[in-house]
Design an enzyme around this catalytic site. Structure first.
Site, short mmCIF file in Angstrom:
data_model
loop_
_atom_site.label_atom_id
_atom_site.label_comp_id
_atom_site.label_asym_id
_atom_site.label_seq_id
_atom_site.Cartn_x
_atom_site.Cartn_y
_atom_site.Cartn_z
N HIS A 1 0.82 -1.21 0.00
CA HIS A 1 0.00 0.00 0.00
C HIS A 1 0.85 1.26 0.00
CE1 HIS A 1 0.06 -0.20 4.56
NE2 HIS A 1 -0.02 1.10 4.44
N ASP B 1 1.30 -7.69 2.29
CA ASP B 1 1.40 -6.25 2.02
C ASP B 1 2.86 -5.80 1.87
OD1 ASP B 1 0.92 -3.56 1.78
OD2 ASP B 1 -0.47 -3.46 3.48
N SER C 1 3.80 2.32 8.29
CA SER C 1 3.64 1.31 7.25
C SER C 1 4.95 1.08 6.52
CB SER C 1 2.58 1.75 6.25
OG SER C 1 1.33 1.68 6.85
N1 ARG Z 1 -4.67 0.53 7.36
C1 ARG Z 1 -3.34 0.52 6.83
C2 ARG Z 1 -2.58 1.75 7.23
O1 ARG Z 1 -3.12 2.82 7.31
C3 ARG Z 1 -3.34 0.48 5.36
C4 ARG Z 1 -3.74 -0.81 4.82
C5 ARG Z 1 -3.92 -0.75 3.34
N2 ARG Z 1 -4.89 -1.73 2.92
C6 ARG Z 1 -6.10 -1.41 2.43
N3 ARG Z 1 -6.96 -2.32 2.22
N4 ARG Z 1 -6.42 -0.15 2.16
O2 ARG Z 1 -1.41 1.73 7.43
#
Ligand code: ARG
Length: 705
Positions: free
Chosen positions: A83, A220, A641
């Protein structure tokens, strides 16, 4: 007796809170360091961070101003999240070369894809400059005076940094809402190329359905490479650049971890508000999260519909959709968890304790006694402005992309107009944008807190010329504005030529609300929040407090550990109580949700996962399975992330990518039982690269232990 009891209590508190916190790299105290060691860190302080010799610090990068990553080879290879690479992957995707859907693998250096504007920062050092900065502010200075002194001294300090190396940057940041200041120095590299991306059905498996949730089966990750000039120095993109040789790269471990083993993340958490007052929390919930959730819900429904129309539209809006929906769901989750975990009650309790403590101390009394009443009054007074601001930003700044483009050009400098048009319009579909514009405008007008937020000129025009019909108004606007005709717009040299365009007219009205109703002198709450935080730290002076995240480099330590669900918790999904997920739950999710796009698999992925053909070295010894995602007690927030997750020996065991729904209040209050960091196990990453994609050239570069 009381003393012993107190000591015991504070010890208990310390150990209970052992995993909370994002500690400043370069400023880790001996006390915190000894906690790291007691939990299982074997690296010396110098192996972790040193300004003299290569240390793990040197293998960590900040990616593009929004994510983290880790260097894993001597050739500058970088692991980060899928992501985090999403925008770059989308940028290179077309219906014919659909790297989002099918993944991407560069078979040679020549095939690695450059990404305009994408950069990495290496953290060189961080020093505490609080005394120099706050020492220069005279006692009793007002906000304006102290802000300008702090600004001037910060600039002087930044000028003293040694810039003889190439790409050196520095920054002074406030910590504890301005009670402390640190100067950080970075080195920036601007040539960062895409090397590998898994198919989206692995890299984003579970999509929005699973986002912010555990159990998770998302692989991811994506892979980039840093390039440098022939002398290994930072350089703009050039064909002649060569892979960068880092001071240090992380070794990868296939030995795994077990419940209770040490884990730490190193990366760049973006922002937390852990010391926010009870009234401040209420304010965030109502004026930010509620508003954001409502407006984004309207916009996302329109994008969703468009994206289903064609592959071109799906690709065009993929990244915008993902980033908007990420914090759309976050807003709901944060409010829900704040309620469920009764965070406001807890904060009120702490604030009552502060007042009781301050009553006993004449000096403290003067400083803290009226603080919560002041906060209450300020937030009440600023309620409309704060909500109006969220509504404005979400509806106009983050609403229609065309409006956003005109807004940005009106508010900021105007050179390179042609290039900017080219770039922005690559991902704009005028028909979709028009729908968004109409929906955002009418939704805004329905929700404004009072008449000050009205768009008077525009509303008057719609009433008098279009009989109050917003559909007709927007039809006409998009028919007449050159901003809705990209081909013609691309011929224009300068924004200034377009002063007469009806879209510019509308934008001017939208901007004027910002100045008349919203940005009137800025919030007064921040200064009072800082005093409250100072009070709580003073009251607990023997405890070490970490500063809120502010996108500087941090270390978070903890243990591998499943979630402590309360006994009898119902509705848990398969493997929710496990620490690691497996291919079984991955396949079950797919098979049990045949009509759900978020669990769709391309045939090659399905076949591979079903076959169970995973190399032996990636199988977890304890479970006999390929480990997919796992949990640790590391503190995490957005920006983290892509952070490397390391074991006690400093070897890479995973990449952090999410937090969990039960504790989505985490940015405001860390919950020990429930809050976890979700990571993708590095062995799954390796298996996808190796067993699914047969990308041996990447595996060969790594140092695998
Ligand atoms: N919730 C995660 C974050 O903000 C991002 C995950 C991305 N995945 C998704 N399905 N949008 O770090």
């Amino acid at each position: 007796m009381k003393k012993i009891l107190l000591c015991l209590l504070s010890l208990l508190c310390l150990s209970a809170r052992a995993d909370e916190g994002m500690w400043v790299m370069g400023n880790i105290s001996e006390k915190t360091d000894s906690v790291l060691r007691s939990l299982g860190l074997e690296l010396s302080p110098e192996e972790l961070y040193s300004t003299e010799t290569p240390s793990l610090n040197d293998a960590i990068i900040q990616l593009g101003g929004f994510c983290s990553g880790v260097v894993v080879s001597d050739e500058g290879l970088v692991f980060t999240n899928h992501h985090c690479g999403f925008d770059a992957i989308q940028d290179h995707s077309t219906p014919k070369h659909d790297y989002l859907k099918y993944g991407f693998f560069a078979k040679s250096y020549e095939e690695e894809l450059p990404n305009e504007g994408l950069y990495v920062l290496f953290h060189i050092k961080t020093v505490d400059v609080t005394d120099l900065i706050l020492g220069a502010v005279p006692a009793g200075a007002g906000k304006w005076e102290s802000d300008s002194i702090i600004d001037a001294v910060s600039r002087q300090l930044m000028e003293m940094v040694d810039y003889s190396g190439k790409g050196i940057e520095s920054e002074v940041n406030p910590f504890y809402k301005g009670s402390k200041y640190f100067l950080s120095v970075y080195q920036r590299y601007d040539d960062v190329r895409l090397v590998y991306a898994p198919p989206q059905c692995l890299g984003k498996y579970g999509g929005d359905t699973d986002n912010w949730m555990w159990p998770r089966q998302t692989c991811d990750f994506s892979v980039f490479r840093i390039y440098a000039d022939k002398d290994n120095n930072p350089a703009e993109y050039s064909k002649d650049n060569v892979p960068y040789h880092p001071r240090k790269y992380a070794h990868v471990s296939t030995q795994g971890y077990y419940e209770g083993s040490y884990a730490m993340t190193l990366g760049y958490p973006g922002s937390t508000d852990r010391y926010l007052s009870a009234y401040g929390i209420e304010n965030t919930m109502r004026t930010t999260s509620d508003g954001r959730y409502q407006v984004r819900g309207v916009k996302l429904a329109i994008l969703d519909e468009s994206m289903k129309q064609s592959d071109a539209l799906r690709i065009m809006y993929a990244s915008k959709y993902a980033s908007s929906s990420n914090y759309w769901k976050f807003s709901l989750g944060q409010n829900t968890a704040l309620d469920n975990l009764k965070v406001i009650d807890e904060k009120q309790k702490t604030e009552r304790e502060l007042l009781a403590w301050a009553m006993e101390d004449t000096v403290a009394r003067g400083r803290y006694i009226g603080i919560t009443d002041s906060l209450k009054a300020i937030y009440q007074e600023e309620y409309d402005t704060n909500y109006g601001y969220t509504l404005w930003v979400e509806s106009f700044y983050s609403g229609s992309d065309i409006l956003n483009f005109v807004l940005r050009n009106m508010l900021r400098s105007r050179d390179d107009f042609k290039e900017r048009v080219e770039k922005a319009y690559r991902d704009i579909d005028v028909a979709t944008d028009k729908k968004v514009f109409l929906a955002m405008l009418t939704n805004y007008l329905q929700h404004i807190p009072n008449e000050r937020y009205a768009l008077s000129a525009l509303q008057h025009k719609v009433d008098s010329i279009y009989g109050g019909d917003y559909n007709k108004f927007v039809d006409d606007l998009y028919a007449k504005s050159i901003f809705a005709r990209p081909d013609e717009l691309k011929e224009v040299d300068d924004f200034a030529e377009l002063g007469e365009d009806p879209m510019v007219d509308v934008t001017a009205d939208v901007i004027s609300v910002l100045y008349t109703a919203i940005m009137r002198g800025g919030s007064r709450a921040e200064a009072f929040e800082r005093v409250l935080g100072d009070g709580i730290r003073e009251m607990n002076h023997d405890k070490e407090f970490y500063p809120d995240a502010n996108f500087t480099m941090r270390l978070s330590y903890g243990l591998c550990k499943p979630i402590d669900f309360a006994p009898g918790t119902t509705g848990l999904k398969e493997e929710a109580t496990e620490m690691i997920t497996s291919p079984r739950s991955f396949l079950n999710k797919h098979e049990q949700n045949p009509n759900e796009m978020d669990f769709e698999l391309i045939p090659s992925v399905y076949k591979w996962m079903k076959s169970g053909k995973f190399s032996k070295q990636y199988i977890d010894r304890r479970s006999g399975q390929l480990p997919l995602c796992f949990l640790t007690t590391n503190d995490i927030t957005g920006g983290n992330s892509g952070s490397g997750m390391f074991d006690g020996k400093g070897r890479l065991i995973g990449l952090a990518f999410d937090g969990n729904w039960e504790a989505m209040s985490g940015d405001i209050k860390f919950d020990n039982a429930l809050q976890r960091c979700i990571g993708v196990d590095i062995r799954w990453v390796l298996s996808v690269i190796d067993d699914y994609s047969h990308a041996k050239r990447l595996i060969k570069e790594l140092t695998i232990e």
